[in-house]
Design a protein around this motif. Structure first.
Motif, PDB file in Angstrom:
ATOM      1  N   LEU A 277      -1.777  -7.027  -2.471  1.00  6.68           N
ATOM      2  CA  LEU A 277      -1.776  -7.432  -1.227  1.00  6.68           C
ATOM      3  C   LEU A 277      -2.871  -6.593  -0.714  1.00  6.68           C
ATOM      4  O   LEU A 277      -2.935  -5.295  -0.926  1.00  6.68           O
ATOM      5  CB  LEU A 277      -0.576  -6.919  -0.399  1.00  6.68           C
ATOM      6  CG  LEU A 277       0.760  -7.787  -0.433  1.00  6.68           C
ATOM      7  CD1 LEU A 277       1.893  -7.293  -0.053  1.00  6.68           C
ATOM      8  CD2 LEU A 277       0.649  -9.151  -0.151  1.00  6.68           C
ATOM      9  N   ALA A 278      -3.819  -6.849  -0.057  1.00  5.94           N
ATOM     10  CA  ALA A 278      -4.727  -6.418   1.057  1.00  5.94           C
ATOM     11  C   ALA A 278      -5.067  -6.798   2.243  1.00  5.94           C
ATOM     12  O   ALA A 278      -4.879  -8.127   2.521  1.00  5.94           O
ATOM     13  CB  ALA A 278      -5.983  -6.436   0.113  1.00  5.94           C
ATOM     14  N   GLY A 279      -5.721  -5.907   3.058  1.00  2.00           N
ATOM     15  CA  GLY A 279      -6.095  -6.557   4.472  1.00  2.00           C
ATOM     16  C   GLY A 279      -6.900  -5.199   5.106  1.00  2.00           C
ATOM     17  O   GLY A 279      -7.131  -4.148   4.528  1.00  2.00           O
ATOM     18  N   GLN A 280      -7.467  -5.736   6.076  1.00  2.00           N
ATOM     19  CA  GLN A 280      -8.325  -4.957   6.989  1.00  2.00           C
ATOM     20  C   GLN A 280      -7.677  -4.578   8.229  1.00  2.00           C
ATOM     21  O   GLN A 280      -7.271  -5.559   8.896  1.00  2.00           O
ATOM     22  CB  GLN A 280      -9.594  -5.428   7.182  1.00  2.00           C
ATOM     23  CG  GLN A 280     -10.857  -4.561   7.685  1.00  2.00           C
ATOM     24  CD  GLN A 280     -11.019  -4.466   9.152  1.00  2.00           C
ATOM     25  OE1 GLN A 280     -10.692  -5.448   9.778  1.00  2.00           O
ATOM     26  NE2 GLN A 280     -11.788  -3.457   9.715  1.00  2.00           N
ATOM     27  N   SER A 281      -7.697  -3.399   8.907  1.00  2.00           N
ATOM     28  CA  SER A 281      -7.222  -3.000  10.208  1.00  2.00           C
ATOM     29  C   SER A 281      -5.891  -3.322  10.272  1.00  2.00           C
ATOM     30  O   SER A 281      -4.975  -3.028   9.366  1.00  2.00           O
ATOM     31  CB  SER A 281      -8.242  -3.627  11.202  1.00  2.00           C
ATOM     32  OG  SER A 281      -7.686  -2.952  12.286  1.00  2.00           O
ATOM     33  N   GLN A 282      -5.480  -4.334  11.381  1.00  2.00           N
ATOM     34  CA  GLN A 282      -4.320  -4.783  11.386  1.00  2.00           C
ATOM     35  C   GLN A 282      -3.547  -5.314  10.252  1.00  2.00           C
ATOM     36  O   GLN A 282      -2.333  -5.154   9.707  1.00  2.00           O
ATOM     37  CB  GLN A 282      -3.909  -5.755  12.494  1.00  2.00           C
ATOM     38  CG  GLN A 282      -2.455  -6.180  12.738  1.00  2.00           C
ATOM     39  CD  GLN A 282      -2.248  -7.361  13.736  1.00  2.00           C
ATOM     40  OE1 GLN A 282      -1.348  -7.996  13.939  1.00  2.00           O
ATOM     41  NE2 GLN A 282      -3.422  -7.786  14.465  1.00  2.00           N
TER      42      GLN A 282
END
Length: 293
Positions: free
Chosen positions: A177-182
């Motif tokens: 899992l990965a993501g930016q900011s929110q």
């Protein structure tokens, strides 16, 4: 004729978006969320799915965009690196037009000290339902990912998508899992209660507690995902840099896997987005994508 026209339109859209690969083994698909679940609203931006047909057993990288971010085209150079490192890729569309930092503030935060954790729980799982946001249960991140994987398992049998499903949930041990900011915060929130193959938070938010001076209590929860599988970044020039570093430590991310980015911000760039957009960080992306046992 109508079916042929739809195919022509889809291919034209893919070409315009630069999504048709010269590699014949690579598949890149744009899938409207409503195709996967009739309850979802029509006209939402599509999910992006990309994979190499010759890598049938590849781990799956699931990307969660930041506030107001779109799943496609996404951070292209980061996505190219993900694919080159042997992953399959899903960039997921979800309701991200309002962030925790916009909802859990002021009087709302003072009256609901656990606001941040409750909002993320609502947006990730769909329940328990809160009045903090208008998201319906089917709008939540995990139901959307599950329905997309089920749709792919039905419509793209050659892709062997059932390997990423475990009943009515994704098979988390096959997923990074990965993501930016929110989106980075959402990735970390899921990884605390599911044992994922890895988690990467790019400037993953700065949820506050009721006092406004301390960080939200959910960051202190025990994580089912082992510490060695966590990575987190922030740019030293971000206004919330020190808060994010403290949050990552509170979450148990090993010090060597908290990456303080320091390269000069590109002209016209924003330090908050540099970690996913500046190709100077490609070696770091490759490092973080190495799965730990």
């Amino acid at each position: 004729m109508k079916s042929a026209r739809k195919i022509q339109v889809l291919l034209a859209g893919l070409l315009l978006a630069g999504l048709v690969s010269a590699n014949a083994a690579e598949q890149r698909l744009l899938i409207e969320p409503k195709q996967t679940d009739e309850r979802l609203a029509a006209g939402e931006p599509p999910h992006l799915v990309a994979y190499d047909t010759e890598k049938a057993q590849a781990p799956l990288f699931v990307w969660l965009p930041g506030t107001n971010g779109r799943a496609s085209p996404g951070p292209r150079q980061l996505f190219d690196t993900v694919l080159q490192q042997g992953y399959r890729l899903i960039s997921l569309t979800y309701l991200n037009s309002v962030a925790v930092s916009q909802v859990c503030v002021g009087a709302t935060l003072r009256s609901q000290p656990s606001c941040a954790g409750r909002m993320r729980q609502h947006r990730v799982w769909g329940e328990p339902h809160t009045r903090l946001i208008d998201d319906k249960p089917e709008d939540a991140i995990v139901p959307r990912l599950t329905r997309l994987l089920q749709h792919l398992a039905r419509s793209d049998a050659a892709g062997q998508w059932a390997q990423y499903l475990d009943g009515e949930e994704p098979r988390w041990d096959r997923i990074v899992l990965a993501g930016q900011s929110q989106g980075g915060g959402m990735a970390g929130f899921i990884a605390q209660t599911r044992r994922v193959a890895g988690v990467i938070m790019f400037s993953g938010g700065w949820d506050r507690a009721s006092s406004g001076a301390d960080i939200a209590e959910w960051y202190s929860r025990q994580s089912l995902t082992p510490p060695q599988r966590w990575h987190a970044t922030f740019h030293k020039d971000e206004p919330q840099a020190s808060t994010m570093e403290r949050i990552y430590r509170r979450q148990g991310v090993p010090a060597a896997q908290i990456h303080a980015l320091s390269e000069k911000v590109r002209e016209g760039g924003n330090p908050h987005g540099e970690g996913i957009a500046n190709p100077v960080y490609r070696p770091l992306w490759e490092q973080m994508l190495k799965l730990q046992p």
